[in-house]
Enzyme design. Structure first.
Site, PDB file in Angstrom:
ATOM      1  N   CYS A 169       0.835  -1.205   0.000  1.00 24.20           N
ATOM      2  CA  CYS A 169       0.000   0.000   0.000  1.00 24.20           C
ATOM      3  C   CYS A 169       0.869   1.254   0.000  1.00 24.20           C
ATOM      4  O   CYS A 169       1.826   1.359   0.767  1.00 24.20           O
ATOM      5  CB  CYS A 169      -0.916  -0.008   1.227  1.00 24.20           C
ATOM      6  SG  CYS A 169      -2.184   1.265   1.179  1.00 24.20           S
ATOM      7  N   ARG A 193     -13.211   0.648  -4.540  1.00 19.56           N
ATOM      8  CA  ARG A 193     -12.645   0.659  -3.194  1.00 19.56           C
ATOM      9  C   ARG A 193     -11.896   1.953  -2.918  1.00 19.56           C
ATOM     10  O   ARG A 193     -11.846   2.431  -1.796  1.00 19.56           O
ATOM     11  CB  ARG A 193     -11.692  -0.538  -3.031  1.00 19.56           C
ATOM     12  CG  ARG A 193     -11.158  -0.705  -1.622  1.00 19.56           C
ATOM     13  CD  ARG A 193     -10.210  -1.896  -1.523  1.00 19.56           C
ATOM     14  NE  ARG A 193      -9.994  -2.269  -0.132  1.00 19.56           N
ATOM     15  CZ  ARG A 193      -9.082  -1.722   0.661  1.00 19.56           C
ATOM     16  NH1 ARG A 193      -8.300  -0.774   0.201  1.00 19.56           N
ATOM     17  NH2 ARG A 193      -8.951  -2.127   1.914  1.00 19.56           N
TER      18      ARG A 193
END
Length: 514
Positions: free
Chosen positions: A331, A429
């Protein structure tokens, strides 16, 4: 001698270490590597430690481990393995709703207790129909009723022993010619308990036990394979019907309501609203919608990293919170968007707030080893969600490949362009579905082979138990109670202390964990 002797015996013990409140009120954002837990007193063995913990308000796991809803981590194989070892898996939604629902169905049908909707054939069906059912469902122990449906009279059963050595030209034979007839079957009456039925099945040495009513009509069936699974996996996570627990991820858009309906029909036990930033009107509305339409379905909200974010989702009715933003190995949200929070601080702050309302917290992201799992649980998390730690296990989706002689599997963030290009759900998302220019919040990479979940998760379980033993707590509940009371003490680590705590001063070494 007088320089260091103090009279009065050992009754005086100086205060040592920091409470969790003192540790996290310093103003710095802390990661799991920035602190250690100080040891306590041991008067029990590690295998006595109880790891039972709440996933949601109504679901409890015997192992506090959860697999992440990522398309390189969790599909049916991973979810089955996680449930068998006492945790739970969340099927990703970077796929069609139909594919996701079918993955949930595979998990729910893996172990079933009383099977009330088995595959049923009639005496006039043919051998080839059995082979087709075996190819589709993976088994061929099929009850035969006079109409080929549940609720009609049982006339026999087909097992692998009946068809194993049939030649291809015999595949057109009627099942009534080769099936084991009703008079040769061992059956149990309707109303029998699962325990009684299992005992009958065990004594019979048969593969299947049909359950019939007073009219000899088939009402259920139980399988011998489930008996073996019960013996081999005593920690397995199961629902009231003795089926494995299974979770799934959905988004917060209008078309996710159709996905939700399919998942509910497939028997999903809990859904996680999959969003990088969960404090949105879209998620709040979806939580309320689910709670109104499926009041018994457990809902996990997130992701959040502050108490203010958590408040809105708790008010909307979530049954658990997923905590983490930008801390995962793949991430890059914190780097690209400048939003997020160091994971240890996020877990403590949200857990401390959510516990007042009985809402469990799932620590999601930043888990690199079993020590990080123990720290997350000691900071108030009830369970820990893992992505990279479970990627490249045998049960993770994808094929192995070799690079420089190392066996690897692909692993990617759901915010990577790679994942976004695969399916719209990944874009949803990260609120990117309408953007002409995509901003990646994740990367694609590869992870080294870790072997099977059935070996790796027991290693993690043993590590957590030994950590609790060193702390001096016989359960995770006691660990959290010690933390909130101030009895559990922590200490910050300098960069030099972190180096000292790792492997050092060796010319070479081999690091094998299990």
């Amino acid at each position: 001698m007088a320089d260091y002797l103090i009279s009065g015996g050992t009754s005086y013990v100086p205060d040592d270490g920091l409470t969790a409140q003192q540790l996290f009120n310093c103003g710095d954002g802390l990661t799991y590597n920035d602190f250690l837990i100080l040891p306590g007193y041991i008067d029990f063995t590690a295998d006595q430690v109880d790891l039972t913990s709440a996933l949601t308000k109504k679901i409890t796991l015997k192992t506090p481990l959860v697999s992440s809803p990522m398309d390189t981590v969790t599909e049916a194989g991973m979810a089955i393995a996680m449930a068998l070892t006492g945790g739970i898996g969340f099927i990703h939604h970077n796929c069609t709703p139909e594919f996701q629902a079918n993955e949930v169905r595979k998990v729910k049908k893996y172990e079933q207790g009383f099977i009330t909707d088995p595959v049923v054939l009639s005496p006039k069906d043919r051998v080839r129909d059995v082979f087709e059912a075996k190819a589709r469902h993976g088994f061929c122990g099929i009850p035969i009723t006079d109409t080929g449906r549940m609720g009609s009279r049982l006339v026999g059963i087909i097992s692998s022993r009946d068809i194993d050595f049939l030649k291809e030209e015999e595949h057109d034979r009627f099942l009534e010619e080769i099936m084991t007839k009703r008079e040769d079957l061992v059956v149990a009456p309707a109303g029998v308990t699962l325990k009684e039925a299992n005992e009958i099945l065990q004594r019979s040495k048969k593969g299947k036990l049909p359950i019939v009513n007073e009219n000899d009509e088939l009402v259920a069936i139980i399988a011998r394979t489930d008996l073996k699974k019960n013996r081999d996996y005593p920690l397995a996570s199961k629902d009231a019907k003795k089926q494995l627990l299974c979770g799934a991820a959905i988004g917060t858009h209008e078309d996710d309501k159709y996905r939700l309906d399919l998942l509910a029909l497939a028997g999903v036990d809990v859904v996680v609203l999959d969003s990088s930033q969960g404090n949105s009107i879209f998620q709040i509305n979806m939580i309320k919608y689910i709670k109104e339409k499926y009041p018994s379905l457990q809902v996990i909200g997130g992701n959040v990293v502050t108490a203010a974010q958590a408040k809105n989702l708790i008010d909307a009715g979530v049954d658990a919170l997923r905590v983490g933003m930008g801390s995962g190995s793949i991430c890059i949200t914190q780097e690209v968007l400048a939003c997020g929070r160091p994971q240890a601080t996020a877990v403590y702050k949200v857990s401390e707030y959510a516990r007042r309302f009985g809402v469990p917290v799932i620590a999601d992201g930043g888990i690199q080893n079993v020590g990080h799992i123990a720290k997350a649980l000691a900071l108030g998390a009830s369970t820990v969600m893992m992505g990279s730690l479970l990627a490249a296990t045998t049960e993770a989706p994808g094929e192995y490949f070799f690079s420089d002689g190392i066996r690897l599997k692909k692993y990617r963030g759901m915010g990577s362009l790679d994942a976004m290009d695969k399916h719209l759900s990944s874009q949803n998302r990260y609120f990117s579905e309408a953007d002409k220019i995509k901003v990646a919040q994740g990367v694609s990479g590869a992870v080294q082979d870790k072997g099977s979940i059935h070996k790796f998760v027991p290693y993690l379980i043993a590590g957590i138990q030994h950590s609790c033993q060193d702390i001096g707590a016989k359960s995770l509940t006691q660990v959290r109670a010690m933390m909130y009371s101030g009895e559990l003490k922590f200490e910050k680590r300098t960069s030099s202390a972190q180096v000292e705590g790792g492997v050092h001063s060796l010319h070479s070494y081999e690091k094998r964990l299990f």
